[in-house]
Each structure stands twice: as structure tokens, then as C-alpha cells.
Write a protein that holds these residues in place. Structure first.
Motif, PDB file in Angstrom:
ATOM      1  N   MET A  75       9.574  -0.301   1.888  1.00  0.00           N
ATOM      2  CA  MET A  75       9.342  -1.082   0.671  1.00  0.00           C
ATOM      3  C   MET A  75       9.796  -2.518   0.868  1.00  0.00           C
ATOM      4  O   MET A  75      10.910  -2.756   1.302  1.00  0.00           O
ATOM      5  N   ARG A  76       8.905  -3.497   0.575  1.00  0.00           N
ATOM      6  CA  ARG A  76       9.210  -4.868   0.932  1.00  0.00           C
ATOM      7  C   ARG A  76      10.080  -5.565  -0.096  1.00  0.00           C
ATOM      8  O   ARG A  76      10.924  -6.349   0.219  1.00  0.00           O
ATOM      9  N   ARG A  77       9.824  -5.262  -1.361  1.00  0.00           N
ATOM     10  CA  ARG A  77      10.656  -5.918  -2.363  1.00  0.00           C
ATOM     11  C   ARG A  77      11.298  -4.850  -3.231  1.00  0.00           C
ATOM     12  O   ARG A  77      10.753  -3.735  -3.346  1.00  0.00           O
ATOM     13  N   PRO A  78      12.472  -5.153  -3.811  1.00  0.00           N
ATOM     14  CA  PRO A  78      13.167  -4.105  -4.566  1.00  0.00           C
ATOM     15  C   PRO A  78      12.328  -3.612  -5.743  1.00  0.00           C
ATOM     16  O   PRO A  78      11.619  -4.380  -6.383  1.00  0.00           O
ATOM     17  N   LEU A  79      12.469  -2.317  -5.969  1.00  0.00           N
ATOM     18  CA  LEU A  79      11.725  -1.729  -7.078  1.00  0.00           C
ATOM     19  C   LEU A  79      12.126  -2.333  -8.421  1.00  0.00           C
ATOM     20  O   LEU A  79      11.363  -2.289  -9.381  1.00  0.00           O
ATOM     21  N   ALA A  80      13.345  -2.870  -8.457  1.00  0.00           N
ATOM     22  CA  ALA A  80      13.830  -3.437  -9.726  1.00  0.00           C
ATOM     23  C   ALA A  80      12.875  -4.486 -10.276  1.00  0.00           C
ATOM     24  O   ALA A  80      12.802  -4.687 -11.488  1.00  0.00           O
ATOM     25  N   ASP A  81      12.125  -5.149  -9.381  1.00  0.00           N
ATOM     26  CA  ASP A  81      11.173  -6.169  -9.836  1.00  0.00           C
ATOM     27  C   ASP A  81      10.071  -5.574 -10.706  1.00  0.00           C
ATOM     28  O   ASP A  81       9.394  -6.293 -11.435  1.00  0.00           O
ATOM     29  N   GLU A  82       9.869  -4.270 -10.573  1.00  0.00           N
ATOM     30  CA  GLU A  82       8.808  -3.622 -11.362  1.00  0.00           C
ATOM     31  C   GLU A  82       9.363  -2.931 -12.598  1.00  0.00           C
ATOM     32  O   GLU A  82       8.634  -2.241 -13.303  1.00  0.00           O
ATOM     33  N   LEU A  83      10.674  -3.085 -12.829  1.00  0.00           N
ATOM     34  CA  LEU A  83      11.309  -2.377 -13.945  1.00  0.00           C
ATOM     35  C   LEU A  83      11.767  -3.361 -15.015  1.00  0.00           C
ATOM     36  O   LEU A  83      12.033  -4.525 -14.726  1.00  0.00           O
ATOM     37  N   ARG A  84      11.859  -2.835 -16.236  1.00  0.00           N
ATOM     38  CA  ARG A  84      12.391  -3.659 -17.315  1.00  0.00           C
ATOM     39  C   ARG A  84      13.904  -3.694 -17.197  1.00  0.00           C
ATOM     40  O   ARG A  84      14.530  -2.670 -16.929  1.00  0.00           O
ATOM     41  N   ALA A  85      14.490  -4.884 -17.389  1.00  0.00           N
ATOM     42  CA  ALA A  85      15.948  -4.987 -17.368  1.00  0.00           C
ATOM     43  C   ALA A  85      16.449  -4.953 -18.811  1.00  0.00           C
ATOM     44  O   ALA A  85      15.788  -5.477 -19.702  1.00  0.00           O
ATOM     45  N   PRO A  86      17.592  -4.304 -19.049  1.00  0.00           N
ATOM     46  CA  PRO A  86      18.115  -4.278 -20.416  1.00  0.00           C
ATOM     47  C   PRO A  86      18.724  -5.632 -20.766  1.00  0.00           C
ATOM     48  O   PRO A  86      19.901  -5.868 -20.554  1.00  0.00           O
ATOM     49  N   ASP A  87      17.883  -6.564 -21.250  1.00  0.00           N
ATOM     50  CA  ASP A  87      18.394  -7.910 -21.533  1.00  0.00           C
ATOM     51  C   ASP A  87      18.553  -8.149 -23.037  1.00  0.00           C
ATOM     52  O   ASP A  87      18.417  -9.258 -23.523  1.00  0.00           O
ATOM     53  N   ASP A  88      18.817  -7.067 -23.744  1.00  0.00           N
ATOM     54  CA  ASP A  88      18.982  -7.149 -25.189  1.00  0.00           C
ATOM     55  C   ASP A  88      20.343  -7.787 -25.486  1.00  0.00           C
ATOM     56  O   ASP A  88      21.385  -7.196 -25.239  1.00  0.00           O
ATOM     57  N   GLU A  89      20.306  -8.993 -26.044  1.00  0.00           N
ATOM     58  CA  GLU A  89      21.541  -9.742 -26.290  1.00  0.00           C
ATOM     59  C   GLU A  89      22.477  -8.988 -27.235  1.00  0.00           C
ATOM     60  O   GLU A  89      23.692  -8.944 -27.029  1.00  0.00           O
ATOM     61  N   LEU A  90      21.901  -8.385 -28.260  1.00  0.00           N
ATOM     62  CA  LEU A  90      22.735  -7.658 -29.230  1.00  0.00           C
ATOM     63  C   LEU A  90      23.475  -6.506 -28.545  1.00  0.00           C
ATOM     64  O   LEU A  90      24.665  -6.282 -28.762  1.00  0.00           O
ATOM     65  N   ARG A  91      22.730  -5.797 -27.683  1.00  0.00           N
ATOM     66  CA  ARG A  91      23.341  -4.674 -26.971  1.00  0.00           C
ATOM     67  C   ARG A  91      24.495  -5.146 -26.084  1.00  0.00           C
ATOM     68  O   ARG A  91      25.568  -4.548 -26.049  1.00  0.00           O
ATOM     69  N   LEU A  92      24.263  -6.236 -25.375  1.00  0.00           N
ATOM     70  CA  LEU A  92      25.318  -6.762 -24.494  1.00  0.00           C
ATOM     71  C   LEU A  92      26.513  -7.230 -25.324  1.00  0.00           C
ATOM     72  O   LEU A  92      27.658  -7.050 -24.938  1.00  0.00           O
ATOM     73  N   ARG A  93      26.228  -7.823 -26.472  1.00  0.00           N
ATOM     74  CA  ARG A  93      27.332  -8.308 -27.310  1.00  0.00           C
ATOM     75  C   ARG A  93      28.149  -7.140 -27.854  1.00  0.00           C
ATOM     76  O   ARG A  93      29.371  -7.188 -27.902  1.00  0.00           O
ATOM     77  N   GLU A  94      27.451  -6.082 -28.275  1.00  0.00           N
ATOM     78  CA  GLU A  94      28.176  -4.902 -28.774  1.00  0.00           C
ATOM     79  C   GLU A  94      29.028  -4.289 -27.660  1.00  0.00           C
ATOM     80  O   GLU A  94      30.154  -3.849 -27.880  1.00  0.00           O
TER      81      GLU A  94
END
Lengths: 206, 385
Positions: free
Chosen positions: B1-20
Motif C-alpha cells: 500500500m503506497r499511502r496510508p489508509l487513513a487518507d481514505e477515512l474520516r477523522a473525528p474532527d468534531d470540535e465539540l467532542r474534542l472539547r468535551e
């Protein structure tokens, strides 16, 4: 608005020698760690803001569960802030945080496996690779990710975590070893053992 | 695999979630720091008994710690001088901009590397450890004395206040030189501009003579200035948390406190306001740090924090846009670049500048891959089609 279009780290306006100084003194991880050790709350806040998203994403992908991921993330940063003085090389903050997170993940994986074996946990994973795939992923690729989820589920967690760090998170083998707190040879062995099974199952599709 | 699979996945970038989750982190940290107090009494008694019996062994056995019990780790004096009090009675003073890294810390020796800057060492005589300070082209060995080491791109300088030190290194004539009280040794780095010889009594000589103006910790203060006091609210914040600190200031007196607080404490004062739920009060200390002390190294952080509040709870994207611009003028630290470009793109959308927002979002995604609020940035880009 000109300043807005100036990428950070780009050339400083000629008239602003002060700007160069400010960038030179921008807090690196090492500085943030030093300030956090001094008790400055904003430094802990800055470390969290810098890494929480990436650490949470990794935890969620390794655990495959979003609710447990939040709990593990909180434990990870609580561990980190209460043992920051043990960080020998502050510039290695990122891999140190990832290492703490993976140890917490591993502990949670053991607990979940036990609870499942005892029939105390019948809930389903809600953050498998197929479930968290980007909307732009093609249906064929989605099906491949779903097959990958099935294969990864069968792997020993140590192998699965190593493979995920290498191929999902894109870590170098040296960093995989550092994060898993094992030798490079062990990290390579775990990744390649998982690799064999993954390739065997997906080989035709590749 | 040439590039990490993470590039094809959604990242949990929900600000509220991170703040909680951040609130959860703080609760857990506070709980863990409280826990030892419950057994502190018993531990103190046991510790005292053990210490009486083992004192000589403990004193010479383990690594040297700071006086408060914290380990001795890499230390930087970023903008202001600072001092380290060590458990054996020794003391290290770092001038602003100095970085000191312990490379070996054991019962019989302690090795420190002065990576840059100027440090004064006051080593307790008769201690069990041999001290070595590595300043690049020269190494200083000492057992008990007070001396100063300065390392810059131009030179290495060692100056002895009292006692004796040995300066060693391949660049040292004869391999080593012994310095006694009042003596100094200096070596210009190869390739650097040699310092012109300075006649005694000249301005240059006087300037050089001022280099070891000790103690360093007081060096940036006016000679007659009163010693810096730790504000009461800061003491309360450290001991009891933000809410107690805010209460100790009082709502009516918060603005006055923000106006007279030292620049080094303004971010902490804003933290007190934010964490105690009085976000609007955090604006004044942050704004003051940005406007009145733009050269302060924490000014960019203050601007970013302020813009974040303006984008969030204060719901003023126009002001956030101006503050982000100010942060960029001041120099955005690398670790905050993703947050700033993401914030700017969102603020541009909110203020009715979709074309500029798309440009900013595109550049942000190109530079960072997964910046905060990535999904929102992708939506801004999609609006282009």
C-alpha cells in the motif's frame, strides 16, 4: 487581508524584523513540554489541541468503537500530563503520546475481549474501517475495506495494532516499534505476520 | 500500500467532542493529583522513618532531582530568565533563550549539555556528584563552585566566580585549562567573526565585563525594581482551580486586574476566565497581550486563543478574522498553523467572502491533510462546484 494569505512559515514582510524573531521563537513540542512542566495551563491546552484529534482518530481506528475511544483518549492525556516529567526527549512528544494511547488501547482490547468471552458485551463495533470511510471512497473500495475489517478482526491484537500503525496510520517501522515499545525486529515481525494474512485474503483483489 | 489508509477515512474532527474530552482530561488529571493527598499522612510517616535509616544512601544513590521532587529534564528559559533549585542545594540560573539538557544523571555524576545561551551554576561543595557541562567545543568539569558558561554561535565563554573548574576539549590549547576564582576563558568558534581586542576601560571591555552580571535571574529586571510577586489569583488558581481564582478576583475587579497584570501572566489570567465559564472576561487579557506586548513570545498564542473564542462562544467571525490576521502578523507557531488556516476559512465564509474562503480552505487542506474541521473545509470547497 494580505497577511491572511501569507502562509505561516512563509517569507516575512521586509518591514517586520520582529515577525522573524517571533517565528524563530514559536513554541516547539519541546517548549510546550517545558512550559507544561512549569505548570502553565495554556501549554497543556496547546499540547492537547495539537494532538488530540490525531490521537483520537488513531484510538478509534484501533478500537473500532467511538464511545470507548473517548474514554481512552481522556486516559491517554491524563496519563501524559501526570507523567510529563518522564518524557526523556520532549521533541519526541508525538510518538510518546501515541505510545501511551496504544498501551491504553491494548488494555481496553483485553477488557473488551474478556467481556465478550463472558457474554457481558454484545454491542457491535461502530468505527470499523468501512464505517468510517470517507464519502468519496468508491463502492468497490468500500467493499474491500469491509473485507479488510473481517480479516483484521481475526488477527491477534498485537499484530493488528502493528499493521494498523504501519498501513493505516502510515507510521515508519521505527516509529511503530517506538510506539509499541518493542524492538524493531518485533515490530517488523508483527507487521509482516499480519501482512501475510491480509495479502492472502485480499491478494486477488490487488 | 503506497499511502496510508487513513487518507481514505474520516477523522473525528468534531470540535465539540474534542472539547468535551478536554473537560474529561482535566477532571481526571485533577482527580489523580488529589489522590496522593489522601495517603499523604501515612506516606509522610513511612517516608520519614525510611529516610532516617537510609539518608546517606539515598543522598548519594539516585539521580539528582529538583528541590520540589520533580525530575531534572530538558529545560529552557524561553523569554524570561529562570532558576532551578536542586535537591542537593545546588542551583542553576538560565538567562532568557537558554536551553540546558541533562544527558546523564546518576548518583556519582551529572552531565548537562548547554545547547545555547548562558547559564550560571552554583554547585554545592562536597556533593557526591561530579558535574560536567558540555558547551560544544568545550567541556567544563567541576566538583563544587560557582561559575558561568555561555554558548553562542560566536563563542564559548567560561567564567569562575569562586572555586576551580577544568575546561577541556580538543579545541582547548593543551587539551585542558584550569580556571580559578575571578578567571575567565573564552574561545571564538571557527568561522565566526573574531571579537576585536578590547582595551581595558573601553566601552567594549566594559560591555564584556557586564556579561556575567550575576545573578542572571535578576538580569532583566531594573536594579531598583521590586522583586516580582506572584499574584494571589495565580496562587489560588494553582491550588484550587480556575473557579476559585475567578472568585478571588471578583467579577467587578476582573478588568482592573487584567489592566495591571504582568504580560507573562496574561494568558494564565485568560485561562482563569475561560475555565471558570466567564469567556467574555478572557478577551481583555488576551487582547492586551496582543496589542500592548506584540514582541512577547506568547502574543501569537494569545491572538489564536482570542480568535478561537471569537469564532466559538463569542460568535463574532468578523473580529475573529481580524484577530487571525494579527496572529499571522505576529507569527503563527507551527503547531497552530492548521487550526489558524481552518479558522480563517470558516471566518471568511461567515463574513460573506466565499471565494477567499475556498482559496484558504484549499491551501489548508493541501498543507495539512487533516486540519481541524476538515469536513467543513471540504464543504466550503464543494460549494465551488
Amino acid at each position: 487581508m494580505a497577511a491572511l494569505r501569507e502562509p505561516a512559515g512563509g517569507p516575512a514582510p521586509e518591514s517586520s524584523g520582529r515577525l522573524v524573531v517571533a517565528r524563530d521563537r514559536a513554541p516547539s513540542d519541546a517548549i510546550l513540554v517545558a512550559r507544561a512542566l512549569e505548570g502553565d495551563a495554556w501549554a497543556e491546552d496547546a499540547i492537547y489541541r495539537c494532538y488530540a484529534g490525531k490521537v483520537l482518530a488513531m484510538i478509534e481506528r484501533l478500537l473500532r468503537r467511538s464511545s470507548d475511544a473517548d474514554d481512552v483518549l481522556q486516559d491517554t492525556f491524563a496519563d501524559a500530563f501526570t507523567s510529563l516529567g518522564k518524557l526523556r526527549e520532549p521533541s519526541a512528544l508525538r510518538s510518546w503520546l501515541f505510545g501511551i494511547a496504544v498501551r491504553r488501547v491494548r488494555r481496553r482490547q483485553r477488557t473488551l475481549a474478556l467481556r465478550r468471552a463472558l457474554g457481558l458485551d454484545r454491542s457491535l463495533d461502530d468505527a470499523t474501517l468501512a464505517m468510517i470511510a470517507s464519502p468519496s471512497v468508491s463502492p468497490e473500495r468500500m467493499a474491500e475495506l469491509a473485507r479488510l475489517d473481517v480479516i483484521l478482526e481475526r488477527l491477534h491484537p498485537d499484530q493488528r495494532n502493528a499493521w494498523m500503525l504501519r498501513h493505516v496510520e502510515g507510521e515508519r517501522l521505527e516509529d511503530v516499534a517506538r510506539i509499541l515499545d518493542c524492538s524493531l525486529a518485533t515490530a517488523k515481525r508483527r507487521v509482516s505476520a499480519a501482512e501475510v494474512l491480509v495479502r492472502a485474503a485480499l491478494g486477488e483483489a490487488r | 500500500m503506497r499511502r496510508p489508509l487513513a487518507d481514505e477515512l474520516r477523522a473525528p474532527d468534531d470540535e465539540l467532542r474534542l472539547r468535551e474530552n478536554w473537560d474529561g482530561v482535566r477532571e481526571r488529571v485533577a482527580a489523580r493529583r488529589r489522590r496522593p493527598r489522601r495517603v499523604a499522612g501515612a506516606a509522610a510517616v513511612l517516608g520519614l522513618v525510611a529516610l532516617v535509616g537510609l539518608w546517606p544512601r539515598v543522598r548519594s544513590g539516585g539521580p539528582l532531582m529538583q528541590a520540589g521532587g520533580a525530575p531534572l529534564s530538558a529545560t529552557e528559559a524561553i523569554a524570561t530568565p529562570r532558576a532551578l533549585e536542586l535537591a542537593d542545594g545546588s542551583r542553576i540560573e538560565l538567562a532568557a533563550g537558554t536551553r540546558l539538557v541533562p544527558t546523564r544523571n546518576a548518583g556519582s555524576r551529572i552531565d548537562l549539555t548547554l545547547e545555547s545561551g548562558r547559564a550560571r551554576f552554583e554547585v554545592e561543595p562536597g556533593g557526591p556528584r561530579a558535574w560536567t557541562i558540555d558547551a560544544g567545543s568545550a567541556r567544563v568539569r567541576v566538583v563544587g563552585t560557582a561559575f558561568l558558561v555561555e554558548r553562542s554561535a560566536r563563542r564559548v565563554r567560561v567564567e569562575v566566580e569562586h572555586g576551580r573548574v577544568a575546561v577541556e576539549g580538543t579545541a582547548v590549547p593543551g587539551g585542558s585549562v584550569l580556571l580559578g576564582a575571578g578567571e575567565a576563558w573564552e574561545m571564538a568558534h571557527p568561522g565566526s567573526e573574531p571579537a576585536p581586542p578590547s582595551a581595558p576601560g573601553s566601552a567594549e571591555a566594559e560591555a564584556e565585563a557586564r556579561v556575567p552580571a550575576l545573578p542572571l535571574v535578576a538580569a532583566e529586571r531594573e536594579p531598583d525594581a521590586p522583586p516580582a510577586r506572584v499574584a494571589r489569583w495565580r496562587q489560588v488558581a494553582d491550588a484550587e482551580g480556575a473557579e476559585a481564582a475567578y472568585a478571588s478576583i471578583g467579577e467587578g475587579a476582573f478588568s482592573a486586574t487584567a489592566r495591571r497584570t504582568e504580560p507573562d501572566q496574561l494568558l494564565a489570567l485568560a485561562d482563569v476566565a475561560r475555565r471558570s465559564g466567564h469567556v467574555h472576561h478572557a478577551v481583555e487579557p488576551l487582547d492586551r497581550l496582543v496589542r500592548e506586548f506584540p514582541q512577547h513570545p506568547e502574543a501569537p498564542l494569545a491572538a489564536i486563543t482570542l480568535a478561537r473564542l471569537q469564532m466559538g462562544p463569542l460568535a463574532d467571525p468578523g473580529a475573529a478574522l481580524r484577530t487571525y490576521a494579527r496572529a499571522r502578523d505576529l507569527g503563527v507557531p507551527r503547531v497552530f498553523d492548521a487550526e489558524v488556516c481552518s479558522g480563517v476559512a470558516r471566518a471568511l465564509v461567515a463574513t460573506g467572502a466565499p471565494d477567499e474562503a475556498r482559496g484558504e480552505a484549499r491551501e489548508c487542506l493541501r498543507r495539512h491533510g487533516s486540519p481541524p474541521r476538515r469536513a467543513e473545509l471540504e464543504r466550503i470547497l464543494d460549494a465551488d462546484e
